[in-house]
Design a protein around this motif. Structure first.
Motif, short mmCIF file in Angstrom:
data_model
loop_
_atom_site.label_atom_id
_atom_site.label_comp_id
_atom_site.label_asym_id
_atom_site.label_seq_id
_atom_site.Cartn_x
_atom_site.Cartn_y
_atom_site.Cartn_z
N TYR A 173 0.79 -1.09 0.03
CA TYR A 173 -0.07 0.05 -0.11
C TYR A 173 0.97 1.28 0.10
N PHE A 174 1.84 1.01 0.91
CA PHE A 174 2.56 2.53 0.79
C PHE A 174 3.47 2.75 -0.57
N TRP A 175 3.89 1.54 -1.20
CA TRP A 175 4.74 1.67 -2.41
C TRP A 175 3.54 2.20 -3.32
N TYR A 176 2.57 1.47 -3.62
CA TYR A 176 1.72 1.78 -4.69
C TYR A 176 0.89 3.22 -4.62
N ARG A 177 0.31 3.41 -3.19
CA ARG A 177 -0.44 4.44 -3.19
C ARG A 177 0.25 5.87 -2.41
N LYS A 178 1.39 5.57 -1.56
CA LYS A 178 1.80 6.57 -0.98
C LYS A 178 3.10 7.14 -1.63
N ALA A 179 3.97 6.37 -2.10
CA ALA A 179 5.00 6.86 -2.95
C ALA A 179 4.93 7.12 -4.26
N LEU A 180 4.01 6.16 -5.04
CA LEU A 180 3.79 6.51 -6.44
C LEU A 180 2.28 7.01 -6.77
N ASP A 181 1.44 6.61 -5.93
CA ASP A 181 -0.03 7.19 -6.06
C ASP A 181 -0.28 6.73 -7.63
N ILE A 182 -0.15 5.33 -7.84
CA ILE A 182 -0.29 5.00 -9.24
C ILE A 182 -1.63 4.98 -9.74
N THR A 183 -1.58 4.96 -10.97
CA THR A 183 -3.22 4.57 -11.66
C THR A 183 -3.13 3.27 -11.92
N ASP A 184 -4.50 3.00 -12.24
CA ASP A 184 -4.78 1.53 -12.60
C ASP A 184 -4.30 1.08 -14.05
N SER A 185 -3.81 2.06 -14.78
CA SER A 185 -3.05 1.46 -16.16
C SER A 185 -2.12 2.62 -16.45
N ILE A 186 -1.63 2.49 -17.66
CA ILE A 186 -0.78 3.13 -18.47
C ILE A 186 -1.42 4.33 -19.25
N GLU A 188 -4.02 5.93 -17.98
CA GLU A 188 -4.55 7.01 -16.95
C GLU A 188 -3.36 7.82 -16.85
N THR A 189 -3.04 8.87 -17.27
CA THR A 189 -1.90 9.52 -17.05
C THR A 189 -1.83 10.22 -15.63
N GLY A 190 -2.56 10.85 -15.28
CA GLY A 190 -2.73 11.54 -13.97
C GLY A 190 -1.77 12.65 -13.82
N GLU A 191 -1.87 13.52 -12.74
CA GLU A 191 -0.92 14.66 -12.67
C GLU A 191 0.55 14.27 -12.03
N LEU A 192 1.44 15.12 -11.85
CA LEU A 192 2.81 14.91 -11.45
C LEU A 192 2.66 14.72 -9.97
N ASN A 193 3.65 13.74 -9.52
CA ASN A 193 3.87 13.43 -8.24
C ASN A 193 4.92 14.46 -7.75
N LEU A 194 4.60 15.33 -6.99
CA LEU A 194 5.39 16.21 -6.48
C LEU A 194 6.57 15.86 -5.69
N ILE A 195 6.10 14.99 -4.77
CA ILE A 195 7.45 14.40 -3.83
C ILE A 195 8.61 13.69 -4.49
N ILE A 196 7.89 12.91 -5.44
CA ILE A 196 8.98 12.12 -6.41
C ILE A 196 9.58 13.01 -7.24
N THR A 197 9.16 13.98 -7.74
CA THR A 197 9.46 15.10 -8.86
C THR A 197 10.86 15.59 -8.00
N GLY A 198 10.44 15.99 -6.74
CA GLY A 198 11.65 16.72 -5.83
C GLY A 198 12.86 15.70 -5.80
N CYS A 199 12.34 14.44 -5.58
CA CYS A 199 13.31 13.58 -5.19
C CYS A 199 14.34 13.26 -6.61
N LEU A 200 13.67 13.23 -7.65
CA LEU A 200 14.18 13.25 -9.09
C LEU A 200 14.83 14.52 -9.18
N LEU A 201 14.74 15.43 -8.90
CA LEU A 201 15.79 16.71 -9.07
C LEU A 201 16.91 16.61 -8.07
N ALA A 202 16.62 16.16 -6.97
CA ALA A 202 17.93 15.78 -5.99
C ALA A 202 18.92 14.97 -6.71
N ALA A 203 18.19 13.81 -7.12
CA ALA A 203 19.10 12.85 -7.95
C ALA A 203 20.04 13.56 -9.11
#
Length: 676
Positions: A173-186, A188-203
């Motif tokens: 649940y934490f991986w799919y909903r809290k970390a990724l907040d993933i959609t049910d299929s490819i 469904e695009t959905g908005e940007l995940n701001l937390i992961i976007t910030g982590c990508l910037l740090a990387a």
């Protein structure tokens, strides 16, 4: 016969000549190629690039799925016959020609320059999604400093547990909903995940800071990023083998099933793992080795790095299955207690004449005893309101072993059972971060080194080029931080690199073994290393490696065409994973990725052919290659040079063209004229 000495130049001519020589030396030293500060830095860089996240989650999964110990034997066989020879080929080519992948293949033949550009394109594709995985590791590392760990228990809504979490597990649940907040299929695009976007910037910021001075800065970072993962793996191994269930996990892992050798797909998976474990075709191995002195023993390096890579995979597998064995036994034991408690409660409310069980034995029942009882009595029971299960240790070991599921679901769940779980979690994700970064540095070197070697403007503005590359990578990488971004990561991982890299390596091998000539290349290596290279490499490069790689390419294409490509999606309503076929537009995207990655090879060939027809490029009719195109200073102590036996042609053909050799301060200096 008497020899006449040439007349000495006049004073004015001598002064002009000396001034010109000083100017030439200053200019050459300005543009001298960088070199490693020590052999240790180079070794750590090569090991850091080849040892990556795949050693921690892909190798254990493949080993588990494909016969355990039998898969390891097959892996070692293919590593010896294909992996090490091809790895040695790339090391030797880069060290001989002292260029990135573009320069190396242009040097062999101008028609092959597209191989280098293709390697750069694949490296760029890999860098895009690989840094996203590093971003995920940063997110989990930050979350590990909370107590209790946020994925240890399910959250609640009001007085009840969140339905999606209760139906799956807290870690899933934490991986799919809290970390990724993933959609049910490819779709469904959905908005940007701001937390992961910030982590990508740090990387990307970390990568840029580590790469901005080229290998001078990367080499220093490698002392930590390459060594630290081994410290963590040893800590986990020592902790893991003391856990209850570790022996069952390791035994389950390595039990050999030799019948898998008859399965062609197992051979394909083993060959693919060898291929990616050593980083063949990326151009990163060539880039790193190109900064070595020419008399470096790259033959020994090939065996050393390959051996360290294999031992790391085995070490990681021991750690993974020791910890997963503990997790599986803990879960299975809890399952037994829960089921037996239900049976005892049912016995008090309703008699079972055919069932004999002592309530006092429930707490002490072992997994083996429960398995026997379940086969003889338990599975025949029909108890209304109670659902008995097999509580299988083996089934628990199979859960979540593949890919990201291993690191972000199964392993994280196991660590919640450790005393002091936040400490072990932080240690684990810091290890993943360093494994990912060391591989990422090599991947970026596979892009930056060939391009800066080829284009003088980029070479003169290396920091700006590095920074712009990282900014571009971040901007394109935003597609992976959408809610459906994980599905794009899977697509890029499965299709943007595999087929193009296999084709690149096939062309590399044929180019050196057949176009340049295996005998000629072995003679070059003999002069470069100062000792003969075993002639067996001639037959491996000419016959065994090309046939093996063509077989791998054929098996991969066959699998792709016979089975419609699918991806694993997370269904929110069912709270479970499911296989879904890629939609038509996604198939077009992945096909485009493959074509774009390989397209430079035919384009480079046609472009060179047209230039030759128009007589706009120099050609060596005998050798079929263009002299090395770089301005390079190579300071090599005299006593380390291979003997020439008085033969002026004793230098390698790869090294001798357009060189003016001067003796200065006890060193040989090679000044090579740029033809770019």
């Amino acid at each position: 016969m008497t020899s006449e000495k040439p007349p000495l130049p006049a004073d004015g001519q001598r002064d002009e000549a000396e001034a010109g020589l000083v100017l030439e030396q200053e200019l050459t030293m300005e543009t001298a190629r960088d070199g490693w500060d020590s052999k240790v830095e180079y070794f750590l860089a090569q090991v850091g690039f080849s040892v990556g996240l795949g050693n921690v989650w892909r190798f254990p999964y493949l080993c588990h799925q494909n016969g355990g110990g039998a898969f390891i034997l097959l892996y070692v066989l293919l590593m010896g016959l294909v992996g090490v020879p091809l790895f040695f080929l790339e090391l030797a080519a880069g060290q001989s020609i002292r260029q990135g992948s573009i320069g190396v293949w242009r040097h062999i033949s101008p028609r092959l320059v597209g191989i280098g550009y293709s390697s750069c394109v694949v490296c760029f594709f890999v860098a895009l999604y690989y840094n996203v995985i590093i971003g995920w590791s940063i997110f989990y590392l930050g979350s590990s400093f909370k107590y209790p760990l946020p994925w240890e228990t399910c959250p609640t809504e009001g007085n009840s547990t969140v339905k999606e979490c209760a139906a799956s597990s807290p870690t899933a649940y934490f991986w799919y909903r809290k970390a990724l907040d993933i959609t049910d299929s490819i779709d469904e695009t959905g908005e940007l995940n701001l937390i992961i976007t910030g982590c990508l910037l740090a990387a990307w910021v970390i990568v840029c800071l580590a790469m901005y001075k080229g290998i001078k800065s990367t080499g220093k970072v490698m002392y930590f990023s390459s060594v630290f993962p081994y410290v963590v793996l040893l800590c986990f191994l020592i902790r893991g083998v003391t856990l209850d269930g570790a022996s069952e996990g390791i035994k389950f892992m390595f039990y050999p099933k030799l019948e898998i050798w008859a399965d062609v797909q197992v051979w394909r998976q083993a060959a693919t793992q060898v291929f990616f474990a050593l980083g063949l075709g990326f151009g990163s191995v060539i880039a790193y080795s190109s900064y070595n002195p020419r008399n470096n023993n790259c033959h020994r390096d090939a065996f050393t790095v390959s051996g360290v890579n294999f031992m790391t995979s085995v070490l990681a597998t021991l750690v993974v299955f020791a910890v997963l064995g503990f997790r599986a036994k803990t879960i299975a034991t809890e399952c037994v207690k829960r089921n037996m408690k239900a049976v005892v409660e049912a016995m008090f409310s309703r008699p079972f004449p055919d069932l004999i069980i002592n309530a006092s034995d429930v707490e002490d029942m072992t997994l083996n005893e429960y398995e026997q009882w379940y086969k003889t009595h338990g599975q025949q029971l029909n108890m209304y309101g109670y659902n008995l299960s097999a509580c299988s240790l083996e089934e628990e070991l199979k859960q979540g072993v593949e890919g990201t599921g291993l690191a972000f679901i199964a392993f994280t769940e196991a660590m919640t059972l450790f005393p002091g779980s936040p400490f072990w979690s932080a240690l684990f994700f810091l290890m993943l971060l360093n494994l990912g970064l060391s591989t990422m540095f090599g991947t970026m070197a596979g892009i930056l080194t060939p391009l800066t070697d080829t284009f003088k403007t980029l070479r003169n503005h290396k920091f700006l080029f590095t920074a712009c590359s990282c900014v571009l990578g971040f901007l394109i990488g935003l597609m992976f931080t959408q809610r459906c971004g994980n599905y794009f990561v899977t697509m890029f991982d499965d299709y943007s690199a595999t087929l193009p890299l296999i084709m690149v390596v096939i062309f590399q091998t044929i180019s050196l073994a057949w176009v340049y000539g295996a005998d000629r290349f072995l003679e070059d290596l003999k002069r470069m290393l100062g000792r003969p290279v075993p002639v067996v490499y001639k037959y491996l490069w000419k016959y065994v490696c090309p046939v093996a790689m063509l077989g791998l390419l054929g098996a991969s294409l066959l699998k792709m065409f016979l089975e419609r490509p699918t991806y694993i999606a997370w269904n929110r309503e069912k709270a479970s994973k499911e296989d879904l076929p890629y939609p038509g537009w996604a198939l077009a995207v992945l096909s485009t990725l493959i074509i774009v990655a390989f397209l430079p090879v035919p384009i480079g060939f046609i472009h060179s052919l047209l230039l030759e027809r128009l007589s706009q490029t120099p050609a060596d009719a005998e050798a079929g290659y263009v002299p090395c195109a770089t301005t390079d200073t190579d300071l090599t102590p005299l006593d380390t040079l291979p003997p020439s036996s008085g033969d002026p042609s004793s230098f390698s053909p790869l090294l001798e063209d357009n060189q003016d050799t001067r003796l200065q301060n006890g060193h040989i200096e090679h000044f090579e004229t740029s033809v770019l």
